[in-house]
Each structure stands twice: as C-alpha cells, then as structure tokens.
Design a protein around this motif. Sequence first.
Motif, short mmCIF file in Angstrom:
data_model
loop_
_atom_site.label_atom_id
_atom_site.label_comp_id
_atom_site.label_asym_id
_atom_site.label_seq_id
_atom_site.Cartn_x
_atom_site.Cartn_y
_atom_site.Cartn_z
N THR A 80 -2.40 -4.94 -5.88
CA THR A 80 -2.32 -4.65 -4.45
C THR A 80 -3.66 -4.86 -3.77
OG1 THR A 80 -0.68 -2.97 -5.01
CG2 THR A 80 -1.60 -2.89 -2.81
N VAL A 81 -4.70 -4.26 -4.34
CA VAL A 81 -6.01 -4.38 -3.71
C VAL A 81 -6.46 -5.83 -3.66
CG1 VAL A 81 -8.39 -3.68 -3.83
CG2 VAL A 81 -6.65 -2.09 -4.45
N MET B 152 -1.99 1.35 -12.57
CA MET B 152 -3.31 0.76 -12.36
C MET B 152 -3.17 -0.76 -12.17
SD MET B 152 -5.51 3.04 -12.12
CE MET B 152 -4.52 4.41 -11.64
N PHE C 249 2.78 1.69 -3.18
CA PHE C 249 1.96 2.24 -4.27
C PHE C 249 1.82 3.75 -4.14
CE2 PHE C 249 -2.13 3.68 -5.87
CZ PHE C 249 -1.95 3.37 -7.20
N PHE D 272 0.84 -1.20 0.00
CA PHE D 272 0.00 0.00 0.00
C PHE D 272 0.88 1.25 0.00
CE2 PHE D 272 -2.31 3.23 2.46
CZ PHE D 272 -3.44 3.34 1.71
N LEU E 176 0.89 5.51 -15.92
CA LEU E 176 -0.37 5.41 -15.18
C LEU E 176 -1.04 4.07 -15.42
CD1 LEU E 176 -1.93 8.97 -15.41
CD2 LEU E 176 -1.05 7.81 -13.41
N THR E 177 -0.95 3.58 -16.65
CA THR E 177 -1.51 2.25 -16.89
C THR E 177 -0.80 1.20 -16.05
OG1 THR E 177 -1.84 3.02 -19.13
CG2 THR E 177 -2.24 0.71 -18.72
N TYR F 45 -4.73 -7.58 -0.92
CA TYR F 45 -5.28 -7.20 0.39
C TYR F 45 -6.63 -7.87 0.60
CZ TYR F 45 -1.92 -3.73 1.97
OH TYR F 45 -0.79 -3.11 2.44
N ALA F 46 -7.41 -7.93 -0.47
CA ALA F 46 -8.72 -8.55 -0.32
C ALA F 46 -8.60 -10.06 -0.11
CB ALA F 46 -9.57 -8.25 -1.56
N LEU G 58 -1.98 -1.22 -8.72
CA LEU G 58 -3.07 -0.99 -7.76
C LEU G 58 -4.02 -2.19 -7.73
CD1 LEU G 58 -4.55 0.84 -5.82
CD2 LEU G 58 -5.72 1.89 -7.73
N ALA G 59 -4.35 -2.67 -8.93
CA ALA G 59 -5.26 -3.82 -8.97
C ALA G 59 -4.66 -5.00 -8.22
CB ALA G 59 -5.56 -4.19 -10.42
#
Lengths: 480, 499
Positions: free
Chosen positions: B180-181, B174, B136, B133, B170-171, B184-185, B177-178
């Motif tokens: 990472t999340v 993303m 990122f 997190f 930025l791509t 975490y999930a 980020l995807a």
Amino acid sequence: MSPALLLPGLILPLVAAPVSFLLGRRALPWLPWLVALMVAGCLCGLAAPLLSEGELFLHLGNWEPPLGLRWRFDGLVWGMIAATTLVCLAVAVYADGYVPNRGRRGRWLGFWPVLFFLWGALNSLFLAGDIFNIYVTLELVSLAAVALVTLDGRPQALAAGMRYLLLALVGSLCYLLGIALLYASFGVLDAALLAERLQPGMTASLAMALLGVGLFLKTALFPVHGWLPAAHGEAPAPASALLSSLVVMGSLYVLLRLWLELFGAVLTPGLRQFVAVLGAAAVLWGSWLAMCQRRLKLVVAYSTVAQLGYPLLMVPLLETSGAAAAWSGGFYLLLSHALAKASMFLVAGVLLHAQGHDRIFQSRGFAGRYPMSVFAFGLAALTLLALPPSGGFIGKWLLLEASFGSGQWWWGLVLLLGGLLAAGYVFRVLVPIFGDAGHRHLEAVPLRMELAALSLAVGSVVLGLVAGAPVRALQAVVLP
Amino acid sequence: MSWGGLAPLVILLSSLVPALLIFFLDESRVRLRNGLNLGGAVLKVSVVGVMLWGVYRGWRFQLSWELLPGVSFLLRIDSLSLLFMTLSAVLWLLTTIYAIGYLADRPHNRRFFGFFCLCVAATVGISMAGNLFTLFIFYELLTLSTYPMVVHRGDNASLRAGAVYLAYTLTGSMAVLAGTVWLYALVGPVDFVEQGGILVAAPEQRASLTLILALLIGGFSVKAALVPLHGWLPRAMAAPAPVSALLHAVAVVKAGAFGILRVVYDLYGAELAHQLGVLAVLLAFAAATIVYGSVRALFQTDIKRRLAYSTVSQVSYILLGTALFGSVATVGALVHLVHQGVMKITMFFCAGAVAETLGVHRVDELDGTGPRMPWTMTAFTIAALAMIGLPPFAGFISKWYLGVGALEAGAAWVVGVLLLSSLLNAAYFLPMLYRAWFKAPPAAWPQEATTPGSWEAPPSLVLPPALTAFFSLAFGVLAGTAISPLQWAQFIAALEYAP
C-alpha cells in the motif's frame, strides 16, 4: 500584546515545584490540575499566532542575540510541550493513588516537587533557542530524572540511579565540550545564528560527534542503551512513565534538531546512513531483548530502547523527496510514543500494585479483574505495533512513505519488521494476563490510576484519528 | 458530508457502538447485551437492504475524511461492497442468534460479544473501504479483534492457535502495508473505481507495479488461507463454534479474498493485472490449494478440522475465478463468495449444534445422528451436497460459472481441477452423511446435554442452520431470478467489464 509574552506561562511548573514542596499533601490534587490548565491555556492562546506566523521568538530581557538569550517556539515545540503536559498531568493524577513499596508515604511526597521540576525543565528545554541554554536545561532534566529513579530508596533503585547519574554526567560533559568547541570557533551560541555561521570542517565534525555521543548517552540510543532498562525498570511506576516517555524524548528532540539544523552540511550521506543503521539496530535489538524479559516493566523499558530507534531512521530520508513526510513522521512517532509508553508504565504500576510483583507469567487473571487497565495497555500497544488507528501508525506510515518514495526501501523493511517484533513482545505479555485466574487474590487499585492510564492510551489513539492538522503543523516547521 | 454519507456511517456504527457499549456493560446484564447485539444486527440488515435497492438504481454512497495530507479515510458503498456486506450483515444476525444460544451460561460473554461486534464492524469496514489505506485499517482491525475470539477458551491449544494466527496474519498485513505505502509513494493516492484501470502502467513503472501487486495479493492470501499460507486456519478451530462459523468460514477468509478482488478488479483492473503476470501465479497456487485442501480434509477425523480444510479448498475457488480473465469466471468468483459463505456457515452451525447437544466431535461419532437430530442433519446434508456441487444447489452454480469461465479463458485444465475437487468433496462429505443417516446410533452419546427440551436442540441452534441451508438450496434453484446472488454478481461483472 505580543503572543510571545504567553511563552513564560509554559514554564510555570518550575514555580509550582517549590509551592508543592512547601504545601506537601495540601497541594493535592488541585495543583497539578491548575498548572496543567494554565499551561494548556497558554498553548491554546499560542496556537492561532503560531498558525499565522509559523515561528515565534521571545528575547529574554529584550536582548537580541548574539548577546541575549532567546526562546524559539514553533509547531514542533508546541507538540512537545502539549505531550509533556498531558503526560505530566496524567502521571500526577495517577501518583496520587499510588503507594510505593512498603508504603513509604512520607518519602513519596517528594515525588510532586520533582515532577513539577521535571515538567518545567522539559518545557524550557523545548523552548531553548541557544545551545548553552539547552545544556543548562538538559542538566535540570537529568537531575530530576535521577531523583525520580532513586525516589524509592531500595538498594537496586539506588544502584541503577547511580549508574544513570554517572552516565548522564559523562553525556553532559561530552555535550559541554562540544558546545565549547563551537563557541570557540564560531563565537555564537544561538542555534539559528550558529547554523548560518557554521563551516563544515574538522571542528564542526568533532563538535557534532561530541554532541552526538553526549545525547546518545542521555537518550539511551543503541549502542549505549544499557543503563535504561535498569533505571526505568527499578523506578516507581509513575516515575518510569515520566522517564521513559518524556525524559528520553527531550534529549532525542535536542539531538535531532541540533544535528539536522546545525550540521546539515557536515552530515554526509554515508554518515546519515550510519545514523539510521544505529537506529535500525536499536529497533531490532531492543525489540528482541524486550521479547526475552520476564518482568512487565522490563519489557516496556526495552521496548523504549527499540522505539527510540525509529526517529533516527528519518535522518537519511531528509535529503530525499520524502523529507517532509520523514520529518513529520519521525516526530509524530516520538510524540505518540510518549503518550503510549507513559500509559503502559502506568498499567505496569497497576499490575504491581494489584499483585505485588510484575512477573508476566504469574499475572494470570489480571485482565478479568482490571479490564480497563488491560484495555489501556492494548490501546497503547497499538502505537508500538504501529497498527491503525493510532498515532504510531500515522508516524510509521509517513516514514514508510518517505522510505519507499525515495527508493531507500530498506528502512521501510526495518519499520515493518519492528512492528512484527513489537507484536511478539506485546502479545507475550497479553496472553498470560488474559488467562484464567483461579482463586488469586488481587489488591484493589484506586480508579483514578486506571483512568489516568486509559486517558493517555486514548490520547495516543486520538493522535491517529486527527492526524491531518498536527502533521501539517509539523511539516510547516522550517525544514533543516 | 451529504446525506448519502450517513449510510456508510450508520452501517459501521451499528456494530461499533454495540461493541463499545458491551465492553462497559456488566457480565450479568445478559438481556441488555443481547438486545444491543440483535438491535445492531437488525438495523444493519435493514440499512443494507435499502442500500441494495439504491446501488442497483445507480446511486453510490460515500464518506471521506482526510486523515493525512493527501491520504483519505474513504468509505464508499458500491456494488462489490454490497455483495460482501449483505453476506456479512445477514450472517451476523443469524450467528448472533446462534451464539446467544450456544454461549448461554458460559463465562466471559461480555468479552466475546464485544469483540464479536468489533469483528463485524471490521468486516463491513473492509467491504466499504474506498481505497487501500482504508482497507488496510479495517483489515488490521479484523486481525486484532479476531485474536481474542480465537483464544476465547483460554486453554493451551487455543493460546497456541492464537499465537500462530497472529504470526501469520500480522506478517501478511505487513506485506499489505508495504504494498500500500509503496503504491501511494509511486502513484499517489488512488481510490477504487468500479471499472478498474485507474492505474496506468508506464513502462518504467511496470516492474514496481508488478511487485506491488504481488505484495498485496501475497499479503491478502494469508487470510484467504492460500496454500502454503493456510497453516493458521485449521489450528484456529480451537475457537468456539460460532467463531468458526462466522469468522473462519466467512469473515476472515473472505476478507482476504475480498481484498484480492478489490485490488485486481477495482484498482489494477482485470486487464492490467493479467498483463503483469501475477495472476498466472495466483491461478497455479489457487488450483493447488483446491486440491491440497480437499486431500487434507479427507484424512481429518475431527469434524471441525475436516470442515476447516474444506474451507481452505473452497475459498480458493474465489481466487481461481479472479485469476482467470473473463467476465464469466468473475461471476463465478463473486457468486462463490456468497455461496461458500452460506454453505460453510451451515456446516459449522450444525457441527456446533451436534457437539453441543450430543458431544459428537469426531467423524466416527456421527453414527445415527441423522434420526436423532433430523433438522440439524438435514441442514448439514443440504450444505454438503451443495458443497459437492450437485445441481440444483448453490455450489453447482459456482462451479458451473467457474468451469465455463475457465474454458472461455482457454484454461481447460482448470475444469479438470474442478472435477477432481468435486470428487474429493464427495469423498469426504458422503461418508459423513452415510454415517449420520444409515448407521445405527451408539448405545450412549459421547456427552449428551443434560436438559433435553421438547426439540432436538435449543431453537437458537437449529433455526439459523435451517435458514442458511434453505439459502444454499434457494440460491441454486432461484439463480435465474432477480433476487439471487448470481444476478448481483452478474451486475458487478457487467460494471467491471464495461467498455
């Protein structure tokens, strides 16, 4: 003294509206500050009891529902009113320095009573605990909003305002029809009681659809978003800031709360997916249109269309294990968006003020002359792009977590794609602004206008830095 | 928060505070701005020095702040973070000196140095990030703060470069980020640990964990300029020389490589990462990138573009070493992170100095620059020879460990890739050296600086490359001593592969 007695303090702006009308210029600049401080004081006083009790009620005139009206106050309402107060105060400070087109100063004095009126109407909308009271306050908000669009008096503004008024009226009628149906079938108007009595069935579905259509219209959600860019683009900048951040937030708040709390049983999984599809379409289509605009205010306005789609994505996620994250994420996004979007419109106003137009590709050198405004725009844009550290990032993170955690990863893709598209339209604006000016003349802009925009942008970033407590408070709200 | 938590904070603030102050300073306050910049850089280097000593003795420093229920912002200084942090802190100091000389009397210096500090804050933040997190957050900060530097010149080429840069990075973000999340999930919040292996792959999670690893590595590879995600790097050379030097040779590409190192070693653990099979794909891509980058470099006529393609190729050595299982290859990857940094920054410094003093931008204009600017071109020569991998220079150490690591991992073909790459390196660097030293200078330089000082160029343009060239030599010659990057890399690898 019961803490709920502080609640009436929150609609003080309604009292301030006639006062500012009577005093005119003499009410400035102290009255907005005074009102904001009093509202903020009430909010502070309410914070501690809210944390201990979770929910506060005030029975107006001491009549219990179903006979009487009651106000409901919880963490979500607290957040909505706090955001409203911040935005209204910043806009009031900003508007004091703003000279609308062709310097119609006299007419511009009409702005403050409308501002206070809108502010009070919004606060009472958030407090309202029964669906008829919500109708009345929604009407007040819409009236104030139409007045804001037309305040300028230019023909385009009048036309956009007229269109807005008609659509808002259609929306209100749908809403009214919906609550009439509900009242006729179930006999109560109080939202909490109604939620207990409501039986899924034909009537409930029809009522839900009617409420939905009405509020979709008022919020300018896809596919009925057409009126928003014209109205928000033509209004004077401080008015646009209020419209694009607060007015739409109010009706979206009502939509989500009513649908989720009253019609939880009626919303089938398929229907929930459909709602989120509309949200996703708003995100993608709105962002795409924002990327095609040539005027800054229109870019920002279309980005509102896009950003309002995100909270809808929480609807299907609320039935999954990620419900708490989705709920808090959606509303956190809405709150951060309010601050960020207001700030962006205020910066657009600075640009208009400085160069007399807001055509993006003729704005070279703006950054050199007004670095603070451009800095504010950049900070606010963080929320739209959902990049850290910003409130928008926190909201999106929570929604992403809910979507990946529940296996509905496709909503996560929409969130990520929406961020990329937002980067597209934000940088499309920033690039020319950073270009070399040559010898262009730019008008001076009062410092307080820039400061107002900056403070809201900073606020949207602060929401990203201190997210722990607010998110917990949002998650403490009784989930539908 | 304990006292140990102050160290990460000081390191972060030593560039964050100057950044914010510089934005609010007037453009004309040159001395105060330079003072802030240098003061922050010196402070950072000294704190990092203390940290090196502390971490070597087994201390760890950390600071955490719960940002969301269950999600913390965590700064932690461990052995791997220090490797990257020391590199960026030292090179930041040198680049600041260089940039002050390079950009003197040019417009928009406030903006430049403000974002420059912000970039370094992001870079040290990446090195200290204690979980995905936090990583990122700083990774994105780096993207955003480097954009204004890419477009700093404001002409059409740099604006286009900036747009391409953003689209790519930025791509990539993303994807990160995807991943990472999703992680975490899936498994809840996980922090980096030095032995890795924090993730235990239950059979039903294997598919998800593989996809997440692919997303993370894919996302980080964009900044690491792995082919075919490298398109932004050569274009970004439109930026001023100090930016190319520090950011595009060191900070940005290394941030991507460092992210991969972190994920592979400290999150998944080398063993699990290999079992999931993603690293085999990475190995293939890294090998292809090494060859492709070198081949493209061969055909560039612009000096900076040639160096940029060389960067594409060289950064992939780090990924190559990561993708090979085994502690020797890991040492090679880690040590190359530092070596490539000092070698490439030297070359960009020199290229900038030559362009600034003589107006030389293309390879065929290099004729006779050696005798004209002996200090600069000597530094360039050392760096080029080190890049080729000649002993006793730093590059040789990297290639040696990578080669041995490849043999140890049973991938002998990688040695062939390394040899081929060295040949190609020689093929595009040696002609430059030949032109510089053995060809006669032209009658007139393309655009000679109007104010010749007593020296070949202003000292601030000559001393930094001289120093980094010295490093490129010393890191190779002194590789066996206790103060070399190699020792530190072995120290980290020993922790990673500890039983």
